[in-house]
Design an enzyme around this catalytic site. Sequence first.
Site, PDB file in Angstrom:
ATOM      1  NE  ARG A  34      -4.254  -1.200  -0.186  1.00  0.00           N
ATOM      2  CZ  ARG A  34      -4.321  -2.152  -1.116  1.00  0.00           C
ATOM      3  NH1 ARG A  34      -3.295  -2.381  -1.920  1.00  0.00           N
ATOM      4  NH2 ARG A  34      -5.421  -2.865  -1.263  1.00  0.00           N
ATOM      5  CD  GLU A  68      -2.965   3.254  -5.602  1.00  0.00           C
ATOM      6  OE1 GLU A  68      -4.007   2.693  -5.996  1.00  0.00           O
ATOM      7  OE2 GLU A  68      -2.033   2.637  -5.100  1.00  0.00           O
ATOM      8  CG  HIS A 116      -3.143  -0.699  -7.285  1.00  0.00           C
ATOM      9  ND1 HIS A 116      -3.611  -0.080  -6.156  1.00  0.00           N
ATOM     10  CD2 HIS A 116      -3.128  -2.022  -6.973  1.00  0.00           C
ATOM     11  CE1 HIS A 116      -3.862  -0.970  -5.216  1.00  0.00           C
ATOM     12  NE2 HIS A 116      -3.581  -2.162  -5.692  1.00  0.00           N
TER      13      HIS A 116
HETATM   14  C1  8YV Z   1      -6.664  -5.140  -5.965  1.00  0.00           C
HETATM   15  C2  8YV Z   1      -4.876  -5.021  -4.180  1.00  0.00           C
HETATM   16  O1  8YV Z   1      -6.768  -5.143  -7.330  1.00  0.00           O
HETATM   17  O2  8YV Z   1      -6.067  -6.888  -3.399  1.00  0.00           O
HETATM   18  C3  8YV Z   1      -5.470  -5.870  -3.129  1.00  0.00           C
HETATM   19  O3  8YV Z   1      -5.293  -5.518  -1.955  1.00  0.00           O
HETATM   20  O4  8YV Z   1      -4.098  -4.209  -3.905  1.00  0.00           O
HETATM   21  C4  8YV Z   1      -5.204  -5.110  -5.625  1.00  0.00           C
HETATM   22  O5  8YV Z   1      -4.481  -6.161  -6.147  1.00  0.00           O
HETATM   23  C5  8YV Z   1      -7.432  -3.994  -5.424  1.00  0.00           C
HETATM   24  O6  8YV Z   1      -7.250  -3.824  -4.065  1.00  0.00           O
HETATM   25  C6  8YV Z   1      -8.902  -4.178  -5.733  1.00  0.00           C
HETATM   26  O7  8YV Z   1      -9.722  -3.595  -4.771  1.00  0.00           O
END
Ligand code: 8YV
Length: 324
Positions: free
Chosen positions: A242, A271, A290
């Site tokens: 993150r 983001e 991302h």
């Molecule tokens: C997702 C991600 O695509 O799963 C996660 O935590 O960071 C990503 O791979 C995204 O969060 C979808 O909500």
Amino acid sequence: MVKPSVLVTRRWPAAVEQRLAAEYEVELNRSDRPLTPSELREAFLKYDAVLPTVTDRIGPDALDVPKAQTRILANYGVGYSHIDLENAKRHGMAITNTPDVLSDCTADLAMTLMLMVARRAGEGERQLRAGDWDGWCPTHLVGTKVSGKTLGIIGFGRIGQEVARRAHFGFGMKIVVFNRSPVDQQVLEQFSAVQENSVDDLLPLCDFVSLHCPGGPETRKLINSRRLDLMKPDAFLINTSRGEVVDEFALAQSLMFETIGGAALDVFEREPAIHPMLQQCTRNLVMLPHLGSATREARQAMGFRVLDNLHDFFDGKPPRDRVA
Ligand code: 8YV
């Protein structure tokens, strides 16, 4: 029997949307525009289940409703630091996520970033497409060897372990890890990995550092200027966890003053906005939008995992991936 009402906040893979529509009273977001806090508030008054993604900031303002109809937030994604758990729980909402099904693809992307930044792949592609490549020479875009180096993994959960598997068995890398709880000795032995007692102990040992801890208040700016200074001057930082885990201003300074070798980021604090100082770091920074779980396979599996959680919940069973 009346079907539970379900709001899907973004477009999902077609096969998953079809299944959702067959099984629930579903509202799809055909325009795929992220919801505003006031639209989220309306949703919490109206739907039994809301299925958010990382683009839905479910903070105190979005949850500021007198009495929510929503009983479950079935998140599409493994990370859920965009959801204010305490406030959601106060409304009696269950929260679930989608672990496991995206571990391979996120680990693959961490390796992609590691290789891209060390081998200057982004720079090379930009140069070639701009028509600036003069041809081969012994000193052209010379990067850093990845194979056999030491990789530090911060957060040794499912994704961290998949990165270790790829790095150790594929690239012969030495693995050191930091995890907030002790890692099972058998798991460490699989990768001949050593667990360090603190992030500060780990950083000076590594040629590459890859972040795989959850986001949220506990890990906010875990990588700050003091810790960046603990990294070797030619080491690389990789972030697929993150954005908030890294102090972006401090990182940009380290990159500009070249106190570390480089960085590769798939996630950002605000983001899709990118810190203007990071934008200026063209030579030693790789950035992707991302893409961690962005494969057909993972995105579909994430959707079906949300369905598993909904089935459990509306059948009166504990959802398999309940996180709060
Ligand atoms: C997702 C991600 O695509 O799963 C996660 O935590 O960071 C990503 O791979 C995204 O969060 C979808 O909500």
